[in-house]
Design an enzyme around this catalytic site. Structure first.
Site: not given
Length: 276
Positions: A133, A146
C-alpha cells in the site's frame, strides 16, 4: 507451450477479483482463493478455479498449494492480495487483534511465499507479487497496526527479492493508493467501534468520516488499475521492483520522501481533518 499458473488470494472481491480476471484474460490458469468459495462463483465465466484458503491457517495454505501443483504441475505467479485494515488508536486496539492483523497481512503472505518458492526454484522461474500500500511508505493516525503490517511487508519483499533472484524468481511490490473497494467502509466501521468512545474519539470520528465519505470514494481509482499493473508485472521480461498506482499514491509517497517529518505530519493532519 505450457500454460502458466497463478494463485490470487483474496480473490472474492475488489483488487483480488479484478486481478484474477485480468490474469485469466492474459492466458494464465488462475486459482482464486478466499475463505468462502461461494463468493468465488461469479468468477466462473473466466474459468477461474475456486480455492478455499484461509491465510491464517497453515494446513489450509499447504493443502491449497499442493492442490495447485497436483492439478497443473507448476506455480508461476503468487499474488498475495488477502488483507484488511484494522483501524483504531494503538492504545485502544487489543493485542490479539493486532496480532491477527499481522497474521493476515504479513505472515500469511510470507508463508505462501515459503510454500511456492521450492517449486519456483525448481522451475528456475516465477513471480511473487506482494500487495502492500502507499500505507507501507506513509502513515495516518489511528492506522498504526495496519501501517505496521504494510511497512513490514515492504521490508520482507526487499529481502526476498535479493534472496530469490539467483533462482530466476522475481519479487514485485504493488503499492496501491486510494482504491474504490469496500475496504474504506469496513475500516471506518471498525475504527468507530474501537476508538469511537475513547480519549481518541474526535480523531476517530474525523478519520472514519474521511474513510467512508462519498467524496473520497469518488476520487479513488477502480481496482482494475491495480490488476493492470499486476498483469504488466507478471508478463514483463524484467519487471520493476515496485509499481505505485492509484489515487494519491505517487504524490504522497514523494511528499513523505521530500519533507521533514513534522511538515508531513501537518499535511496528514490536514488531510484527515484532525484539528489538534
Amino acid at each position: 507451450m505450457t500454460t502458466k499458473t497463478a494463485l490470487v488470494t483474496g480473490a472474492s472481491s475488489g483488487i483480488g477479483e479484478a486481478t484474477a480476471r485480468t490474469l485469466a484474460d492474459l492466458g494464465f490458469t488462475v486459482h482464486g482463493a478466499a475463505r468462502r468459495v461461494d463468493r468465488l462463483r461469479k468468477l466462473a465465466d473466466h474459468a477461474i478455479r475456486p480455492l478455499a484458503m484461509d491465510v491464517t491457517d497453515d494446513a489450509s495454505m499447504t493443502a491449497g498449494i499442493a492442490r495447485i501443483i497436483g492439478e497443473t504441475g507448476r506455480i508461476d505467479v503468487l499474488v498475495n492480495n488477502a488483507g484488511y485494515g484494522s483501524y483504531g488508536a494503538i492504545e485502544d486496539v487489543p493485542l490479539d487483534e493486532a496480532r491477527y492483523q499481522f497474521e493476515v497481512n504479513v505472515f500469511g503472505a510470507a508463508r505462501l511465499a515459503q510454500l511456492v518458492l521450492p517449486h519456483m526454484r525448481e522451475q528456475r522461474s516465477g513471480t511473487i507479487v506482494n500487495i502492500t500500500s502507499m500505507g507501507g511508505k506513509i502513515y495516518t493516525p489511528l492506522g498504526g497496526w495496519y501501517h505496521g503490517t504494510k511497512f513490514a511487508l515492504e521490508g520482507l519483499s526487499d529481502c526476498l527479492r535479493l534472496e530469490a533472484r539467483p533462482f530466476g524468481v522475481n519479487v514485485v511490490v504493488i503499492e496501491p493508493g486510494g482504491i474504490a473497494t469496500e475496504w474504506g467502509g469496513i475500516a471506518a466501521n471498525n475504527l468507530r467501534k474501537v476508538s469511537g468512545d475513547t480519549a481518541y474519539a474526535s480523531q476517530a470520528q474525523a478519520v472514519a468520516t474521511l474513510l467512508s465519505s462519498e467524496a473520497n470514494a469518488r476520487r479513488n481509482s477502480p481496482p482494475q488499475v491495480i490488476a493492470d499493473a499486476i498483469g504488466k508485472a507478471v508478463t514483463a521480461r524484467r519487471p520493476k521492483t515496485r509499481y505505485t498506482v492509484g489515487f494519491g499514491a505517487r504524490p504522497l509517497i514523494f511528499a513523505k520522501w521530500l519533507l521533514p517529518d513534522r511538515a508531513f505530519d501537518a499535511i496528514i493532519k490536514r488531510a484527515t481533518g484532525i484539528r489538534n
